[in-house]
Design an enzyme around this catalytic site. Structure first.
Site, PDB file in Angstrom:
ATOM      1  N   HIS A  82       0.746  -0.993   0.046  1.00  0.00           N
ATOM      2  CA  HIS A  82      -0.097  -0.114  -0.120  1.00  0.00           C
ATOM      3  C   HIS A  82       0.779   1.374  -0.092  1.00  0.00           C
ATOM      4  CE1 HIS A  82      -3.937   2.081   0.628  1.00  0.00           C
ATOM      5  NE2 HIS A  82      -3.122   3.083   1.442  1.00  0.00           N
ATOM      6  N   ASP A 163     -14.240   3.602   6.745  1.00  0.00           N
ATOM      7  CA  ASP A 163     -13.225   4.315   6.001  1.00  0.00           C
ATOM      8  C   ASP A 163     -13.864   5.343   4.951  1.00  0.00           C
ATOM      9  OD1 ASP A 163     -10.607   5.384   5.767  1.00  0.00           O
ATOM     10  OD2 ASP A 163     -10.636   4.316   3.856  1.00  0.00           O
ATOM     11  N   ARG A 170     -13.244  13.775   6.135  1.00  0.00           N
ATOM     12  CA  ARG A 170     -12.009  14.253   6.360  1.00  0.00           C
ATOM     13  C   ARG A 170     -11.567  15.224   5.232  1.00  0.00           C
ATOM     14  NH1 ARG A 170      -8.395   9.362   6.687  1.00  0.00           N
ATOM     15  NH2 ARG A 170      -6.579  11.078   6.840  1.00  0.00           N
ATOM     16  N   LYS A 189      -8.243  -0.779   5.844  1.00  0.00           N
ATOM     17  CA  LYS A 189      -8.493  -1.351   4.431  1.00  0.00           C
ATOM     18  C   LYS A 189      -7.475  -2.654   4.080  1.00  0.00           C
ATOM     19  CE  LYS A 189      -7.791   2.433   2.578  1.00  0.00           C
ATOM     20  NZ  LYS A 189      -8.091   4.022   2.591  1.00  0.00           N
TER      21      LYS A 189
HETATM   22  N1  URA Z   1      -4.451   6.803   2.127  1.00  0.00           N
HETATM   23  C1  URA Z   1      -5.238   6.304   2.755  1.00  0.00           C
HETATM   24  O1  URA Z   1      -5.865   5.109   2.429  1.00  0.00           O
HETATM   25  N2  URA Z   1      -5.906   6.885   3.957  1.00  0.00           N
HETATM   26  C2  URA Z   1      -5.591   8.046   4.243  1.00  0.00           C
HETATM   27  O2  URA Z   1      -5.973   8.789   5.155  1.00  0.00           O
HETATM   28  C3  URA Z   1      -4.541   8.832   3.457  1.00  0.00           C
HETATM   29  C4  URA Z   1      -3.845   7.911   2.278  1.00  0.00           C
END
Ligand code: URA
Length: 435
Positions: A82, A163, A170, A189
């Protein structure tokens, strides 16, 4: 329990209990707690942070807010990677996965995202390959990984819905760049998508959420701790985002660069970073030690086996495999414009975020959620930080299918670059490793 009391408690910097954190996540996902109260809580977290226990509970509650993918029917250790988002960095998945699989029988079962703001997304890039499917039924996804070792698809709607809701909130409430909020977002995730080994690529610099190495280390440590506590094997590589990675920004242009790199003629910085990350992923999968891993992935690249794995993946997902040998099958913007150096000297700095924005202005990214994207648009950089330039020489070519977008994008790109007369010190793209 009342959300109002939880906000006041966190505002007074008193740690929340596990029950309080689960109450917030459950209530928000169900729609019982409104956006404005969750926004207030997020802002208190931005200012007061979270303890390791609070962060662990928050992450697990977010992961468990939806479907937890079960990859146990895949033979072998599943590895995922990731990136915390940058410019030109998301194509690495498509370069790292194939040699990893070819070199050692690694199993890459990856769910990727779309572009966000100035940062790109692997799934948008893949969709620039004609006919390629980025959504597979769970059984087909698992069968493909068992058969050819590699599948990359978009995140399903049911993956960590908490999320999804929190990220959107956010994004519009000034609460994105907080270490606990980024760590919980990423790791929720990753825990939900099921891989046993996870390599995190934490970007640092002007094009990244983390602007300093100290913040990046703190974020990396928080994420590694969450993964380890949940029984996953996790490592973080801190990489430089003070210049874009590789030469291409934009969807089809980056796919062309992926193919070139797997043919052994990609940009040096991109090739180097991908080989190192692939080697760390082999080590995380307990396949071999780092030195052996590095030579195995290099062999997979040199022998063409890695490129063959990419071909197999494109074929399995219904895409046109002829893109590998005929790049004219990838749509590349028909209008081009060369940005030239205004003086003799060097490029001493690139504002990577601005470079990404210039590419979005050419049509390569979305300006509204689910908006259209021009797969053919983007930028090919001929010169990057540290390179010498001659006045009037092209430093980048802009591509788009809408000529009217060029002037503003060109202005943004030029302003992103600082020219000077003394060569700057250029650091390696790999800055640190956190285990
Ligand atoms: N990538 C993500 O998945 N979430 C974040 O908050 C920032 C970058």
């Amino acid at each position: 329990m009342r959300m109002y009391d939880i906000i006041l408690k966190k505002r007074a910097n008193v740690p929340l209990t596990d029950e309080e954190i689960r109450f917030v996540i459950d209530g928000y996902v169900k729609g019982d707690i409104p956006d404005y109260q969750v926004s207030a809580l997020l802002m208190t977290i931005v200012f007061n942070g979270m303890s390791a226990r609070e962060l662990g509970t928050l992450t697990l509650a977010m992961a468990q807010s939806g479907h937890m993918v079960d990859l146990s029917s895949i033979d072998g250790i599943t590895v995922d990677k990731h990136s915390t988002g940058g410019v030109g960095g998301d194509k690495t998945t498509l370069i790292i996965g194939p040699p990893l699989v070819a070199a050692c029988g690694g199993k890459v079962a990856k769910m990727s995202g779309r572009g966000l703001g100035h940062t790109g997304g692997t799934i948008d890039k893949m969709e620039s390959i004609p006919n390629l499917k980025v959504s597979l039924e769970q059984d087909d996804f698992i069968n493909q990984v068992n058969r050819i070792g590699l599948a990359v698809i978009g995140q399903s709607e049911g993956l960590a819905p908490a999320d999804k809701k929190l990220y959107a909130l956010r994004d519009v409430t000034g609460t994105v760049d907080s270490i606990p909020l980024i760590a919980s977002s990423v790791m929720s995730k990753k825990l939900a998508s099921g891989a046993q080994a996870i390599l995190l690529d934490v970007k640092v610099g002007s094009g990244a959420f983390m602007k300093t190495i100290d913040d990046a280390r703190a974020l990396a440590k928080a994420m590694v701790d969450i993964g380890t506590e949940n029984g996953r094997s996790v490592k973080a590589v801190l990489t430089d985002m003070d210049r874009p990675l590789g030469h291409a920004i934009g969807n089809a242009l980056e796919i062309r660069e992926v193919i070139d790199t797997l043919k052994g003629r990609g940009p040096q910085d991109l090739t180097h970073e991908c080989l190192i990350m692939a080697a760390h992923m082999l080590v995380l999968s307990h396949i071999c030690d780092y030195e052996t891993a590095l030579s195995r992935v290099q062999d997979a690249l040199d022998s063409g086996e890695a490129l063959e794995r990419l071909r197999l993946m494109i074929e399995a997902q219904g895409g046109n495999i002829h893109v590998i040998n005929d790049e004219s099958l990838l749509a590349i913007g028909k209008f081009t414009y060369d940005v030239t150096a205004p003086q003799d000297g060097y490029i001493i700095h690139m504002n990577t975020e601005q470079c990404g924005i210039a590419s979005v202005m050419l049509g390569a990214g979305r300006t509204v959620k689910d908006g259209p994207i021009d797969y053919s648009a983007g930028i090919v950089m001929h010169k990057k930080t540290g390179d010498s330039v001659i006045c009037g020489e092209s430093v980048a070519t802009l591509y788009t299918s809408d000529e009217s977008l060029i002037p503003n994008a060109a202005k943004t790109y030029v302003e992103a670059i600082t020219f000077g007369t003394t060569a700057p010190t250029v650091v390696d793209t790999i800055l640190d490793i956190v285990e």
